[in-house]
Design a protein around this motif. Sequence first.
Motif, PDB file in Angstrom:
ATOM      1  N   LEU A   1       8.357  -8.216   6.675  1.00 56.41           N
ATOM      2  CA  LEU A   1       7.465  -9.111   7.402  1.00 56.41           C
ATOM      3  C   LEU A   1       7.093 -10.250   6.470  1.00 56.41           C
ATOM      4  O   LEU A   1       6.667 -10.016   5.336  1.00 56.41           O
ATOM      5  N   LYS A   2       7.274 -11.479   6.925  1.00 50.39           N
ATOM      6  CA  LYS A   2       6.932 -12.653   6.114  1.00 50.39           C
ATOM      7  C   LYS A   2       5.655 -13.265   6.700  1.00 50.39           C
ATOM      8  O   LYS A   2       5.613 -13.602   7.881  1.00 50.39           O
ATOM      9  N   ILE A   3       4.621 -13.360   5.864  1.00 48.01           N
ATOM     10  CA  ILE A   3       3.356 -13.946   6.322  1.00 48.01           C
ATOM     11  C   ILE A   3       2.857 -14.939   5.272  1.00 48.01           C
ATOM     12  O   ILE A   3       3.267 -14.900   4.115  1.00 48.01           O
TER      13      ILE A   3
ATOM     14  N   MET B   1       1.548  -1.291  -1.803  1.00 47.17           N
ATOM     15  CA  MET B   1       0.298  -1.397  -1.058  1.00 47.17           C
ATOM     16  C   MET B   1      -0.147  -0.007  -0.612  1.00 47.17           C
ATOM     17  O   MET B   1      -1.322   0.309  -0.624  1.00 47.17           O
ATOM     18  N   GLN B   2       0.800   0.771  -0.171  1.00 48.79           N
ATOM     19  CA  GLN B   2       0.619   2.180   0.132  1.00 48.79           C
ATOM     20  C   GLN B   2       2.012   2.795   0.142  1.00 48.79           C
ATOM     21  O   GLN B   2       2.997   2.089  -0.051  1.00 48.79           O
ATOM     22  N   GLU B   3       2.081   4.089   0.314  1.00 45.24           N
ATOM     23  CA  GLU B   3       3.388   4.734   0.236  1.00 45.24           C
ATOM     24  C   GLU B   3       4.340   4.121   1.259  1.00 45.24           C
ATOM     25  O   GLU B   3       4.005   3.987   2.431  1.00 45.24           O
ATOM     26  N   SER B   4       5.497   3.705   0.820  1.00 39.57           N
ATOM     27  CA  SER B   4       6.539   3.091   1.649  1.00 39.57           C
ATOM     28  C   SER B   4       6.168   1.712   2.186  1.00 39.57           C
ATOM     29  O   SER B   4       6.768   1.228   3.138  1.00 39.57           O
TER      30      SER B   4
ATOM     31  N   THR C   1      -6.630 -12.215   4.998  1.00 36.77           N
ATOM     32  CA  THR C   1      -7.522 -11.657   6.018  1.00 36.77           C
ATOM     33  C   THR C   1      -7.380 -10.145   6.152  1.00 36.77           C
ATOM     34  O   THR C   1      -8.003  -9.543   7.029  1.00 36.77           O
ATOM     35  N   ILE C   2      -6.583  -9.528   5.282  1.00 34.51           N
ATOM     36  CA  ILE C   2      -6.372  -8.087   5.366  1.00 34.51           C
ATOM     37  C   ILE C   2      -7.691  -7.345   5.132  1.00 34.51           C
ATOM     38  O   ILE C   2      -8.500  -7.744   4.299  1.00 34.51           O
ATOM     39  N   ASP C   3      -7.938  -6.324   5.928  1.00 34.54           N
ATOM     40  CA  ASP C   3      -9.110  -5.468   5.769  1.00 34.54           C
ATOM     41  C   ASP C   3      -8.664  -4.143   5.183  1.00 34.54           C
ATOM     42  O   ASP C   3      -7.787  -3.486   5.729  1.00 34.54           O
TER      43      ASP C   3
END
Length: 102
Positions: free
Chosen positions: A70-72, A35-38, A79-81
């Motif tokens: 993290l479990k979602i 998703m992004q670094e790390s 809903t991520i922006d």
Amino acid sequence: MRLIVFFDLPVQTPRQRKNYARFRHFLEKNGYLMMQESVYSKLALTDRIAAGLVLKLKENRPPEGLVQVLKITERQYSTIDCIVGAARKGFELEDTSSLVVL
């Protein structure tokens, strides 16, 4: 549901850099997407599968550093922006009509 893995690993020594690279390769080899670094994520269809994935993460974690999971739900994940600095052509979806859900 989705697992999101956050990690902060030391990279001062050659051994630490090797452990960092080994962990990243483990994630990529096992289907996690950056998703992004790390920060990596992976889809898990059931709670049981998610528990197995977390167990594999624990077995393959580096000896030093911090790894968090993290479990979602997919509904929460949807809903991520995404907020980016400069607009890039083709980065944002205008509509979801051509989106393929697997």
